[in-house]
Design a protein around this motif. Structure first.
Motif, PDB file in Angstrom:
ATOM      1  N   LYS A   1      23.112  16.663  21.010  1.00 44.19           N
ATOM      2  CA  LYS A   1      22.855  16.562  22.442  1.00 44.19           C
ATOM      3  C   LYS A   1      22.105  15.258  22.692  1.00 44.19           C
ATOM      4  N   TRP A   2      22.635  14.442  23.609  1.00 48.00           N
ATOM      5  CA  TRP A   2      22.012  13.167  23.981  1.00 48.00           C
ATOM      6  C   TRP A   2      21.318  13.384  25.305  1.00 48.00           C
TER       7      TRP A   2
ATOM      8  N   SER B   1      27.739  16.309  30.575  1.00 45.05           N
ATOM      9  CA  SER B   1      27.056  15.118  31.070  1.00 45.05           C
ATOM     10  C   SER B   1      27.545  14.860  32.486  1.00 45.05           C
TER      11      SER B   1
ATOM     12  N   ALA C   1      28.498  13.689  21.511  1.00 42.31           N
ATOM     13  CA  ALA C   1      27.384  13.576  22.452  1.00 42.31           C
ATOM     14  C   ALA C   1      27.614  12.314  23.260  1.00 42.31           C
TER      15      ALA C   1
ATOM     16  N   GLN D   1      29.160  18.503  24.784  1.00 44.91           N
ATOM     17  CA  GLN D   1      28.060  18.178  25.675  1.00 44.91           C
ATOM     18  C   GLN D   1      28.538  18.087  27.113  1.00 44.91           C
TER      19      GLN D   1
ATOM     20  N   LEU E   1      18.539  11.586  20.842  1.00 42.35           N
ATOM     21  CA  LEU E   1      19.722  12.299  20.366  1.00 42.35           C
ATOM     22  C   LEU E   1      19.230  13.403  19.439  1.00 42.35           C
TER      23      LEU E   1
ATOM     24  N   ASP F   1      26.152  20.166  15.825  1.00 42.55           N
ATOM     25  CA  ASP F   1      26.104  19.930  17.262  1.00 42.55           C
ATOM     26  C   ASP F   1      25.094  18.832  17.538  1.00 42.55           C
TER      27      ASP F   1
END
Length: 184
Positions: A105-106, A20, A63, A18, A111, A103
């Motif tokens: 993703k946050w 961020s 994440a 991820q 989430l 996989d």
């Protein structure tokens, strides 16, 4: 623009990662269950290492909320770890959903997890929306297609999901509308 070798001995298998802020978080593990992994924080523009920590389990996806918590799902996602960005273990959740997360993703308070079913649901391709605090499944959807979209990587951007389901030289990316995938 940039290239970096992330391997270290037997740890050569990258997992779901991820971006961020200005950081790229990626797990690199041995390619077998119950092994080890390193969680790397890299500069997203240059791929220069910022930090890393070692985990005594195969971590296949990470994440982060970008403000103090990093989540990591192990080989079959039976355990989801919660760490500080420096690697201090905050807790471990036994994840009861029959989903082997490939996989995560946050994004804000959500989430997203993509993967394949386990047990009776083995082989099913699923997308789930989880509560980041409790990891409870809020919504989930089986993606019915001749392609298992959630078998490898995914990205979420502007209400759309992007899936990279293949692992090889003829890999393709698929873009699907997020609202139609998870429903109400």
């Amino acid at each position: 623009v940039a290239e970096r070798n992330l391997t270290l001995g037997e740890q050569y298998h990258p997992g779901g990662f991820q971006v961020s802020g200005s950081s790229l978080w990626v797990p690199v593990a041995e390619n077998r269950p119950h092994s080890t992994a390193r969680i790397l924080e890299l500069d997203a523009a240059t791929l220069a290492p910022r930090s890393s920590f070692t985990v005594a389990d195969h971590i296949g996806a990470v994440a982060t909320d970008g403000s103090g918590v990093v989540l990591g799902a192990n080989w079959d996602s039976r355990r989801i770890y919660r760490w500080t960005p420096s690697g201090e273990l905050l807790g471990v959740t036994n994840f009861p959903a029959p989903l082997a997360i490939q996989d995560m993703k946050w994004m804000g308070g959500v989430l997203y997890a993509g993967g394949t079913g386990l047990g009776k649901e083995q082989g099913r391709c699923e997308l789930a929306e989880l509560d980041p605090a409790t990891l409870a499944v809020r919504r989930r959807s089986t993606l019915v297609s001749n392609i298992c979209y959630t078998r490898e990587g995914m990205a979420v951007f502007d209400g759309r999901f992007f899936f990279l389901p293949e692992d090889g030289p003829r890999s393709r990316i698929y873009a699907l509308d997020g609202d139609s995938l998870l429903g109400p």
